[in-house]
Design an enzyme around this catalytic site. Structure first.
Site, short mmCIF file in Angstrom:
data_model
loop_
_atom_site.label_atom_id
_atom_site.label_comp_id
_atom_site.label_asym_id
_atom_site.label_seq_id
_atom_site.Cartn_x
_atom_site.Cartn_y
_atom_site.Cartn_z
N GLY A 76 1.62 -30.77 36.86
CA GLY A 76 1.87 -29.30 36.80
C GLY A 76 0.65 -28.38 37.71
N GLN A 183 4.29 -25.84 29.27
CA GLN A 183 4.26 -25.94 27.72
C GLN A 183 5.67 -25.66 27.12
OE1 GLN A 183 2.26 -27.56 25.87
NE2 GLN A 183 0.46 -27.86 27.09
N CYS A 328 -8.48 -29.60 28.17
CA CYS A 328 -9.35 -29.75 29.25
C CYS A 328 -10.71 -29.09 29.36
CB CYS A 328 -8.51 -28.80 30.53
SG CYS A 328 -6.96 -29.33 30.88
#
Ligand code: PLP
Length: 388
Positions: A76, A183, A328
């Site tokens: 992504g 998402q 993350c």
């Protein structure tokens, strides 16, 4: 998920998903026997070229695009980088970029890189609900604005942005529109034409394909410059010999998502709501994010006064994988930039937990988490004697 004596219950599907058995099965031949180069002229490579064609059709179908508008990438993040630089390089006189304050770091951190390259970046605020105010977007557009980059669904809260309205603003104002749908894909219906997007980023590992494969939708007439140049693969849009097995995987993952995302959303929403309501009623937990405009699988709850890091640790001891903020940023004790942008106090943001459900989540998993939570919260509130 059986990894040790204690059964692991996974509540972190927004961080990553397991590889679906059907996906693994479709990948394996391209790692074992059919390992030819898809660009080769002889028949041994043709199988691999064919599976890429099929995967492109499947990903296109999932988002309402034509196969020729899909470029396979490594993730992504690469898709987002490619989209933004493509949009910007097409017209060097346009030096201004818009993005929202709740973007994933894959997008938001590009602001610094862009500013270093001489662009101006406006970070748009969001409402307390996590939604963007369309008037704010409209007012922020300047004569040299090149592009708006905004996510479809937020990874931390699940809040779904008003993408079609944003698309109309961009078309009316003559600016390009990139949407990070990492998402959203496989959770809500996506139709790139209705949404009016020029670029749309997706990632395999959020839809039960492996980590390390992504895709980018590029509207047929949208400007495009390869981020990775040096070969003619992907119609000259992404150089490098294609990762055939992983492309086959994202193709199968897209087919599975197309077939099941609606029924899966209908199955998960009541499970998420049961968990959320119990936490809100029992401990006064606060829901972060709009109650309506959101994907079905995500609950973001603040247990104010508690530290989410401690809560997550005790959940893990009980065999529960969940997260705080974006995966993350795990390890950082700074409050989530998403919740901060939504106006949450520091203590509310530091007490927030994201619980995200997926294909493997059963009603009994919700029963389990609701069984163990009282003991954990009592202990954290100092009401229960510590046993360790
Ligand atoms: N955008 C969003 C909203 C995400 O949640 C993520 C991953 O967590 C990404 C982008 C980055 O995707 P990838 O891990 O495939 O680079």
């Amino acid at each position: 998920m059986e990894t040790s004596a204690i059964r692991q219950r996974y509540f972190d599907y927004n961080a990553t998903t397991p590889v679906a058995p059907e996906v693994l099965e479709v990948m394996l031949p391209y790692l074992k026997d059919s390992w030819g180069n898809p660009s080769s002229v002889y028949a041994f490579g043709h199988d691999t070229a064919k599976v890429i064609v099929e995967a492109r059709e499947s990903v296109a179908e999932l988002v309402g695009a034509s196969p020729g508008e899909i470029v396979f990438t490594s993730c992504g993040t690469e898709s987002i980088n490619t989209a933004l630089w493509s949009g910007l390089k097409s017209d060097p006189s346009r030096r201004h970029v818009l993005m929202s304050a709740v973007e994933h770091p894959a997008n938001l951190s590009l602001a610094t890189t862009l500013e270093a390259a001489g662009y101006r970046v406006t970070i748009l605020p969001v409402l307390q609900s996590g939604l963007i105010d369309l008037n704010v977007v409209e007012a922020a557009i300047q004569p040299d604005t090149a592009l708006l980059s905004i996510m479809w669904a937020n990874n931390e809260t699940g809040v779904v942005m008003p993408v079609e309205e944003l698309g109309s603003i961009c078309r009316r104002q003559g600016i390009l529109f990139h949407c990070d749908a990492v998402q959203a894909v496989g959770k809500v219906p996506i139709d790139v034409s209705a949404a009016g997007v020029d670029y749309l980023s997706l990632s395999g590992h959020k839809i039960y394909a492996p980590k390390g494969v992504g895709a980018l939708y590029v509207r047929e007439k949208a400007p495009f410059t390869p981020l990775i140049a040096g070969g003619g693969q992907e119609g000259g849009r992404r150089a490098g010999t294609q990762n055939v097995a992983y492309i086959a995987a994202i193709g199968m993952a897209a087919r599975l998502s197309s077939a099941s995302f609606e029924s899966e959303a209908r199955r998960l929403a009541p499970l998420r709501d049961r968990l959320e309501t119990a936490c809100m009623e029992t401990w006064g937990a606060l829901r972060n994010g709009d109650a309506k405009a959101r994907v079905a699988n995500t609950a973001n709850l603040s247990f104010e006064g508690l530290e989410s890091e401690a809560l997550l640790l005790l959940l893990e001891r009980a065999g529960i994988c969940a997260s705080s903020g974006s995966a993350c940023s795990t390890g950082s004790i700074e409050p989530s930039h998403v919740l901060t942008a939504m106006g949450c106090s520091r203590s509310r943001a530091l007490g927030s937990v994201r619980i995200s459900l997926g294909r493997g989540t059963l009603a009994s998993d919700i029963d389990y988490i609701l069984d163990v939570l009282p003991g954990i919260i009592d202990r954290l509130q100092g009401l229960a004697p510590s046993r360790s």
